[in-house]
Scaffold this motif. Structure first.
Motif, PDB file in Angstrom:
ATOM      1  N   MET A 176       0.597  -1.187  -0.050  1.00 44.79           N
ATOM      2  CA  MET A 176       0.154   0.001   0.025  1.00 44.79           C
ATOM      3  C   MET A 176       0.810   1.056  -0.365  1.00 44.79           C
ATOM      4  O   MET A 176       1.919   1.396   0.782  1.00 44.79           O
ATOM      5  CB  MET A 176      -1.015  -0.377   1.279  1.00 44.79           C
ATOM      6  N   LEU A 177       0.087   2.154  -0.533  1.00 50.69           N
ATOM      7  CA  LEU A 177       1.251   3.324  -0.964  1.00 50.69           C
ATOM      8  C   LEU A 177       0.350   4.538  -0.583  1.00 50.69           C
ATOM      9  O   LEU A 177      -1.396   4.606  -0.640  1.00 50.69           O
ATOM     10  CB  LEU A 177       1.886   4.059  -2.500  1.00 50.69           C
ATOM     11  N   VAL A 178       0.394   5.720   0.062  1.00 51.20           N
ATOM     12  CA  VAL A 178      -0.298   6.360   0.617  1.00 51.20           C
ATOM     13  C   VAL A 178       0.626   7.906  -0.018  1.00 51.20           C
ATOM     14  O   VAL A 178       2.255   8.498   0.800  1.00 51.20           O
ATOM     15  CB  VAL A 178      -0.792   7.159   2.090  1.00 51.20           C
ATOM     16  N   PHE A 179       0.162   8.374  -1.094  1.00 50.04           N
ATOM     17  CA  PHE A 179       0.314   9.840  -1.208  1.00 50.04           C
ATOM     18  C   PHE A 179      -0.542  10.678  -0.543  1.00 50.04           C
ATOM     19  O   PHE A 179      -1.620  11.208  -0.969  1.00 50.04           O
ATOM     20  CB  PHE A 179       0.145  10.092  -2.465  1.00 50.04           C
ATOM     21  N   TRP A 180       0.531  12.050   0.339  1.00 50.15           N
ATOM     22  CA  TRP A 180      -1.048  12.067   1.359  1.00 50.15           C
ATOM     23  C   TRP A 180      -0.922  13.849   0.827  1.00 50.15           C
ATOM     24  O   TRP A 180      -2.303  14.247   0.594  1.00 50.15           O
ATOM     25  CB  TRP A 180       0.312  12.401   2.792  1.00 50.15           C
ATOM     26  N   LYS A 181      -0.193  14.626   0.002  1.00 44.91           N
ATOM     27  CA  LYS A 181      -0.002  16.035  -0.446  1.00 44.91           C
ATOM     28  C   LYS A 181      -1.643  15.261  -1.452  1.00 44.91           C
ATOM     29  O   LYS A 181      -1.828  16.576  -1.825  1.00 44.91           O
ATOM     30  CB  LYS A 181       1.055  16.257  -0.787  1.00 44.91           C
TER      31      LYS A 181
ATOM     32  N   ARG B 135       4.886  -1.847   3.485  1.00 44.81           N
ATOM     33  CA  ARG B 135       5.130  -3.170   2.946  1.00 44.81           C
ATOM     34  C   ARG B 135       5.421  -4.281   3.616  1.00 44.81           C
ATOM     35  O   ARG B 135       4.953  -5.619   3.032  1.00 44.81           O
ATOM     36  CB  ARG B 135       6.638  -2.847   3.319  1.00 44.81           C
ATOM     37  N   ASP B 136       5.039  -4.537   5.103  1.00 45.89           N
ATOM     38  CA  ASP B 136       4.760  -5.420   5.607  1.00 45.89           C
ATOM     39  C   ASP B 136       3.738  -5.454   7.265  1.00 45.89           C
ATOM     40  O   ASP B 136       3.884  -4.117   7.403  1.00 45.89           O
ATOM     41  CB  ASP B 136       6.110  -6.116   6.371  1.00 45.89           C
ATOM     42  N   PRO B 137       3.686  -6.076   7.432  1.00 49.78           N
ATOM     43  CA  PRO B 137       3.457  -7.775   7.062  1.00 49.78           C
ATOM     44  C   PRO B 137       2.384  -7.700   5.781  1.00 49.78           C
ATOM     45  O   PRO B 137       1.799  -6.402   6.082  1.00 49.78           O
ATOM     46  CB  PRO B 137       2.655  -8.006   8.310  1.00 49.78           C
ATOM     47  N   PRO B 138       2.377  -8.328   5.393  1.00 44.37           N
ATOM     48  CA  PRO B 138       1.519  -8.534   3.798  1.00 44.37           C
ATOM     49  C   PRO B 138      -0.261  -8.640   4.126  1.00 44.37           C
ATOM     50  O   PRO B 138      -0.587  -7.723   3.310  1.00 44.37           O
ATOM     51  CB  PRO B 138       1.840  -9.817   3.568  1.00 44.37           C
ATOM     52  N   THR B 139      -0.646  -9.094   5.383  1.00 47.68           N
ATOM     53  CA  THR B 139      -1.895  -8.277   5.899  1.00 47.68           C
ATOM     54  C   THR B 139      -2.725  -6.581   5.707  1.00 47.68           C
ATOM     55  O   THR B 139      -3.302  -6.604   5.130  1.00 47.68           O
ATOM     56  CB  THR B 139      -2.468  -8.347   6.945  1.00 47.68           C
TER      57      THR B 139
END
Length: 200
Positions: free
Chosen positions: A1-6, A35-39
């Motif tokens: 998951m990636l979070v792009f805050w701006k 990145r971790d854990p996979p869940t």
């Protein structure tokens, strides 16, 4: 998951949809890389809404938009089949080494599949409890041009996605009878892919 805050965007990583390459290319731009854990890395929309969204809304005062990538169901299962046929899984219950693709898919269509075919559901990943798509921007893996155009425009970047985490080559030709059974028993998987247009 990636979070792009701006940019107010959360990228939900559906397994076996090229997310490793996207993560590699966009991690430097992201405010958070889970990145971790996979869940957590592969948290579906319902888990994101329950645990992470409230935190982000409270911290930022607005609801982040979400995006995800879906792969054609047969191709997605083919990728799982190839991935689980790699040598380091020999002798493991998840190994598909001595299993045909037809048998793998038939097992997948069961309510409780054997470990080797228990790979989850793209539909459940992106839908709410009522079976409605709950991700704001949904792209097809097969339409990389649209996906890249969206990311470049939204994040103000230039992307050249490498091929990473590629599964070993194997025969993934599916017999018409087995594909028909898959389409019948797992209709939701095809329905969400059909609706994935990459609307921006």
């Amino acid at each position: 998951m990636l979070v792009f805050w701006k940019e107010n965007l959360v990228f939900l990583a559906v397994p076996k949809t090229g997310t490793t390459a996207i993560e590699g290319a966009l991690a430097p731009k992201a405010a958070m890389v889970l990145r971790d854990p996979p869940t957590i890395k592969h948290a579906p929309i319902y888990r994101y809404r329950r645990f992470l969204k409230p935190l982000f809304v409270q911290a930022g005062g607005r609801e982040p938009e979400t995006m995800a990538v879906l792969r054609h169901p047969v191709d997605w299962l083919g990728s799982w089949y190839r991935y689980r046929g790699r040598p380091d899984l020999d002798g493991h219950p998840n190994s598909t080494k001595d299993i045909s693709f037809d048998d793998f898919v038939l097992e997948y269509t069961k309510g409780k599949p054997a470990p080797f075919a228990n790979v989850g559901s793209q539909a459940k990943f992106v839908c709410d409890g009522d079976g409605q798509i709950a991700v704001d921007h949904l792209f097809r893996y097969e339409d990389q041009d649209r996906l890249i155009a969206f990311l470049e425009r939204r994040l103000n970047v230039t992307l050249d996605l490498p091929r990473l985490n590629v599964s070993p080559r194997r025969d993934t030709a599916l017999s018409p009878a087995v594909e028909a059974k898959l389409r019948d028993r797992c209709a939701a998987e095809f329905a969400v892919w059909d609706q994935a247009s990459g609307s921006s």
